[in-house]
Scaffold this motif. Structure first.
Motif, short mmCIF file in Angstrom:
data_model
loop_
_atom_site.label_atom_id
_atom_site.label_comp_id
_atom_site.label_asym_id
_atom_site.label_seq_id
_atom_site.Cartn_x
_atom_site.Cartn_y
_atom_site.Cartn_z
N TRP A 6 -42.35 17.88 10.03
CA TRP A 6 -41.57 17.44 8.88
C TRP A 6 -41.26 18.40 7.84
O TRP A 6 -40.32 18.63 7.22
N ASN A 29 -38.06 14.50 -3.35
CA ASN A 29 -39.10 15.26 -2.77
C ASN A 29 -40.46 14.80 -2.58
O ASN A 29 -41.11 15.19 -1.47
N LYS A 35 -43.26 17.55 -6.53
CA LYS A 35 -43.56 16.26 -6.35
C LYS A 35 -43.21 15.18 -7.07
O LYS A 35 -43.77 14.57 -7.95
N LYS A 40 -42.14 31.67 -3.92
CA LYS A 40 -41.38 32.41 -3.07
C LYS A 40 -40.65 33.77 -3.44
O LYS A 40 -39.67 33.35 -4.60
N TYR A 91 -40.08 27.79 -5.66
CA TYR A 91 -41.35 27.26 -5.50
C TYR A 91 -41.46 27.02 -4.09
O TYR A 91 -40.78 26.62 -3.46
N ALA A 92 -42.75 27.38 -3.52
CA ALA A 92 -42.83 27.31 -2.16
C ALA A 92 -43.40 26.03 -1.44
O ALA A 92 -43.85 25.87 -0.50
N ALA A 93 -43.15 24.93 -2.32
CA ALA A 93 -43.36 23.77 -1.86
C ALA A 93 -42.51 22.77 -2.35
O ALA A 93 -41.92 23.07 -3.64
N PRO A 94 -42.19 21.58 -2.06
CA PRO A 94 -41.14 20.66 -2.51
C PRO A 94 -41.89 20.39 -3.85
O PRO A 94 -43.23 20.13 -3.99
N THR A 96 -37.96 25.47 -0.76
CA THR A 96 -38.81 26.11 0.12
C THR A 96 -39.91 25.32 0.51
O THR A 96 -40.45 24.62 -0.04
N GLU A 111 -35.00 25.35 -7.46
CA GLU A 111 -36.02 24.91 -6.60
C GLU A 111 -36.76 25.67 -5.52
O GLU A 111 -37.94 25.58 -5.26
N GLN A 112 -35.85 26.59 -4.98
CA GLN A 112 -36.19 27.33 -4.01
C GLN A 112 -37.14 28.24 -4.12
O GLN A 112 -38.03 28.69 -3.35
N PRO A 153 -48.05 26.33 0.38
CA PRO A 153 -48.68 25.30 -0.59
C PRO A 153 -48.55 24.04 -0.15
O PRO A 153 -49.63 23.08 -0.12
N LYS A 199 -49.26 32.90 -5.23
CA LYS A 199 -49.27 32.44 -3.87
C LYS A 199 -48.37 31.16 -3.65
O LYS A 199 -48.32 30.34 -2.79
N GLU A 200 -47.72 30.68 -4.92
CA GLU A 200 -47.09 29.37 -4.60
C GLU A 200 -45.69 29.60 -5.07
O GLU A 200 -44.74 28.73 -5.13
N ALA A 220 -41.35 14.18 1.17
CA ALA A 220 -41.66 15.29 2.11
C ALA A 220 -43.31 15.20 1.90
O ALA A 220 -43.94 15.42 2.91
N TRP A 221 -43.98 14.76 0.75
CA TRP A 221 -45.23 14.68 0.64
C TRP A 221 -45.92 13.39 1.42
O TRP A 221 -47.13 13.38 1.91
N LEU A 247 -44.11 35.13 0.38
CA LEU A 247 -44.60 34.63 -1.17
C LEU A 247 -44.87 36.04 -2.23
O LEU A 247 -45.20 37.02 -1.56
N TYR A 258 -37.66 19.82 6.57
CA TYR A 258 -37.59 19.41 5.35
C TYR A 258 -36.51 20.23 4.55
O TYR A 258 -35.53 19.33 3.91
N LYS A 283 -31.49 23.60 -2.14
CA LYS A 283 -32.35 24.25 -1.14
C LYS A 283 -33.60 24.03 -1.64
O LYS A 283 -33.77 24.51 -2.76
#
Lengths: 660, 155
Positions: free
Chosen positions: A366, B94, B90, B36, B85-88, A383, B82-83, A387, B33-34, B97-98, B43, A370, A381
């Protein structure tokens, strides 16, 4: 040589088509001669792919730059080992490797003489040949490794320096051996479905194939991590890159598969689930290749965009549609007598093991896709990186580890709370004491590392207890000595104790992953010649830059001597390499590995002709446990799959008893 | 049941005690580390390019100013999209995704529970008519001895 290879591949395509047709007609008409002929086609195909592979190898080793592939991935100065490994450095070569291995596997299956597999074998072989057909088509018409340039350049372009590492020899080959291996249980599952013989026979016939494929994939994943750690120079081994994830997906589902088939073997349950799991696992091996080749997601592993990704997607669709259609048609034959004697039983703990493994696979899948979903729905887009994957998968992983401790100790059929308490009270209490100990003395105060280490310790204790109980019982019964009892305990219960050893390997690796991901220390420093860097218990002296030249590259390295706790410890030479065939310099890290931690140094840059250097110093606690653990995993898996004549004769007796 | 609840409470309180009262100063790595590195596929914390170095310096400046991790990440998202940030994030779409992975596991758990109950019921129904034989102590011991003998042969 190009002609030999091309012709071998072309004949191979014809032979593959012939074999498929002969199998279909032979099975339809029950024509043994035709079936024998189809089988000979399988053998001929293995020979033809071997000829094609030998031709490519010969061209690579002799630097035949008239062949595009050879000119693109090698040059004269490339060491022999890397000329050989260039076989799988690019798209078409790696597909040929896949095809070659698949054709050999198909030949092994076709030549098997096991009477219990006689009925399924031709069907399974036909499926394997159908899979082969896909590769034969792609290799002949889209990605021929023997395509010629039309002229012969003076030298080749050379191999990407990142690929010039021992990891290049191990990682791709083992990963492919794993991927291809899952085709065998998949083919037998299809055969079993078609024949409506969905009992445990197909599982027993393919148990070793599945475990060996799983072992290779495990080695492939870990060696890939080790390669990244040694070669990429960022101090880590796993980045949750889409392509890394793609290799993890079939690993997770196949792990679920060979756990849940145990229930089918014992109780005839979960037939539907097991067939679905192997279909998913095989489809995921294709999904991984689709991801690497399509360029649909940004990845450090990109092979370059090409049509091959699309072909893999179509083939994956065909495989899924075909197998799920057959599954739907044969749905009735998969009905089993599902009975649970207790919700507290090994059966139920296996179900939860499957839930977590498949749940974890889904989470990875997923997260990996995603970005495509987000772009399609929102046009934005995003990433999905470490995390996300860490937050989602770490809790699932910890639960899985805990289950690894609980599952083997719960009895089949029905377990009682008394039995549960007897088995678990001591390990549980000791684990709580352990948690308190590492919290107080070692400062492990973050929840996830604390839980991961404690649950690993819990599993370790339960495994030790199992060995202890088994050895004690043997010694009491047989008056054997400790070592004899231990040896015989393992050698006469290979599946069980092999499995425990694999569990032990997994917890060792988890300890390595926890230590290195949660307690990694790093510092970037600019240092003058003769100056000492003090970092934790290390004193690192920079003695200046040196240059080393060889025909392939120039290496500029920092000369460092290291003291640990004031005593001489090691010398390290982190470097930058300038390859003659590559514009960008390549960072070559150097590190000293130890049980407690690795001291890992990267030469980030320099000024004033080396009077000053920029170094990144990393302390990676326990990382060697991860790379050492794979050796134990290999031992455990080999024990579990090693043929056991005693077991076979017991099963034969059981069969005879049934017949009587 | 009480014992079980007590055990769970003890475990939870141990976890709470262990994990509370621990606070850390924000470091550049915590943020890097969060995020990209655009164009590097890695990262910011591990990318070796000069641009990544600059990015780390920028983060260091923000940390020195006293900005929180959330504030720094938000400012990066505002600047680069948004890209970065290394995570969607919250929020909004998005959240899917979580939520999905855990939802899948919860639903899967429910399905397992449903089937396990059905299968248990099937077993109980199948065994309800069967009678169980009660053995005397002597008989039990006799059988145990026989079993031990058989075991010895097998071992």
């Amino acid at each position: 040589m190009a002609e030999v290879g091309s012709i071998a591949l072309l004949i191979s395509l014809v032979v593959t088509i012939y074999s498929i047709v002969a199998y279909i007609l032979g099975l339809k008409q029950k024509n043994k001669r035709l079936l024998k002929s189809a089988e000979n086609g399988v053998f001929a195909n293995a020979i033809l792919t071997t000829v094609a592979s030998a031709a490519l190898l010969y061209a690579l080793v002799t630097s035949d730059f008239s062949i595009k592939y050879v000119a693109h991935y090698t040059n004269f100065a490339l060491p022999l080992a890397y000329k050989i490994s260039a076989f799988w450095a690019g798209n078409s070569g790696s597909l040929l490797l896949w095809y070659w291995v698949l054709s050999i596997y198909a030949a092994i299956i076709a030549s098997s003489k096991k009477p219990e597999g006689a009925q399924m074998r031709p069907y399974a072989s036909a499926v394997l040949m159908f899979i082969s057909l896909f590769f034969a088509l792609v290799l002949n018409f889209e990605a021929s490794p023997f395509a010629q340039l039309g002229f012969t350049p003076q030298d080749g372009q050379g191999l990407n320096p990142m690929l010039q590492n021992v990891g290049m020899v191990i990682h791709p080959v083992t990963t492919y051996l794993g991927y291809v291996g899952f085709a065998v249980p998949f083919a037998f599952a299809m055969a079993a479905l078609y024949l409506k013989k969905t009992g445990a026979t197909w599982i027993k016939l393919t148990r070793r194939w599945t475990l060996i494929a799983w072992l290779f994939l495990s080695i492939g994943i870990v060696s890939g991590g080790q390669w990244a750690y040694v070669e990429l120079g960022w101090g880590g081994y796993w980045a949750w890159d889409p392509v890394e994830n793609a290799s993890l997906l079939p690993w997770l589902t196949s792990t679920a598969f060979f756990h849940s088939v145990m229930i089918q073997e014992r109780k005839g349950m979960l037939k539907i689930w097991n067939v679905l799991l192997i279909i998913i696992t095989f489809a995921l091996t294709l999904f991984g290749t689709f991801l690497t080749r399509s360029g649909i997601l940004s990845s450090v592993h990109a092979f370059g965009e090409s049509q091959i990704g699309l072909y893999f997607l179509i083939f994956m669709g065909v495989i899924l549609a075909g197998s799920l259609n057959l599954f739907a048609i044969r749905r009735k034959s998969l009905e089993s007598e599902n009975e649970f004697e207790s919700t507290l039983s090994k059966e139920s703990s296996f179900l939860f093991n499957n839930l977590l493994l498949v749940g974890s696979a889904f989470a990875v899948f997923w997260g990996t896709i995603y970005p495509i979903i987000s772009e399609a729905v929102r046009g934005v887009k995003v990433t999905v990186g470490p995390p996300f994957f860490n937050q989602v998968n770490v809790p699932i992983g910890i639960l899985l580890v805990i289950l690894t401790g609980i599952c083997p100790l719960i009895a089949w059929r029905k377990s009682s709370w008394q039995n549960f308490r007897k088995n678990f009270l001591a390990p549980l209490v000791l684990s709580i004491i352990f948690a308190a100990g590492i919290y107080i003395t070692m400062g492990v105060n973050e929840i996830y590392p604390l839980l991961a280490l404690t649950s690993s310790f819990f599993v370790f204790l339960t495994i030790i207890m199992e060995f202890y109980r088994g050895v004690k019982a043997r010694m009491k019964m047989t008056d054997e000595g400790l070592m004899t009892a231990l040896f015989r305990l393992v050698s006469r219960n290979r599946r069980r104790y092999g499995g425990y050893i694999v569990h032990l390997a997994v917890v060792i690796m988890i300890i390595g992953i926890t230590g290195s991901s949660a307690y990694k220390l790093e510092r970037e420093v600019t240092v003058n010649q003769g100056e000492v860097i003090h970092f934790e218990e290390y004193d690192i002296t920079y003695h200046g830059l040196k240059v080393q030249k060889d025909p392939n590259k120039d290496t500029v390295y920092a000369n460092l001597s290291v003291k640990k706790n004031g005593k001489p410890y090691t010398t390290l030479r982190p470097a930058k390499q300038y390859f003659k065939t590559w514009e960008e310099p390549v960072t070559e890290v150097d590190f000293k590995s130890g049980i407690e931690e690795d001291l890992y140094i990267i030469l980030a840059g320099w000024s004033d002709s080396g009077a000053q250097a920029i170094l990144k110093v990393v302390i990676n606690p326990l990382v060697s446990w991860l790379f050492f653990g794979i050796n134990i995993l290999i031992v455990g898996t080999l024990i579990a799959v090693w043929p056991d004549d005693r077991q076979r004769s017991i099963e034969l007796l059981k069969e005879m008893h049934k017949d009587a | 049941m009480r014992k079980k609840i007590a055990t769970i409470l003890v475990l939870v309180s141990i976890m709470v005690v262990f994990t509370s009262a621990v606070s850390y100063a924000l470091t550049v790595k915590d943020v890097a580390k969060e995020i990209k590195m655009v164009g590097c596929e890695m990262l910011v914390s591990v990318c070796r390019t000069d641009a990544a170095n600059e990015m780390r310096n920028t983060i260091a400046g923000m940390v020195d100013k006293g900005m929180t991790k959330k504030e720094i990440i938000t400012s990066f998202i505002e600047k680069y999209g948004e890209q970065v940030y290394a995570a969607p994030t919250k929020k909004g779409f998005n959240l899917i995704a979580w939520i999905m992975p855990f939802l899948a596991i919860i639903v899967g758990g429910g399905v397992i529970y449903y089937f396990a109950r059905q299968w248990s019921a099937a077993y109980e129904f199948g065994t309800s008519n069967k009678t169980t034989e009660h053995l005397s102590k002597e008989e039990e011991e006799e059988y145990k001895e026989q079993l031990d003998e058989e075991f010895k042969k097998y071992l």
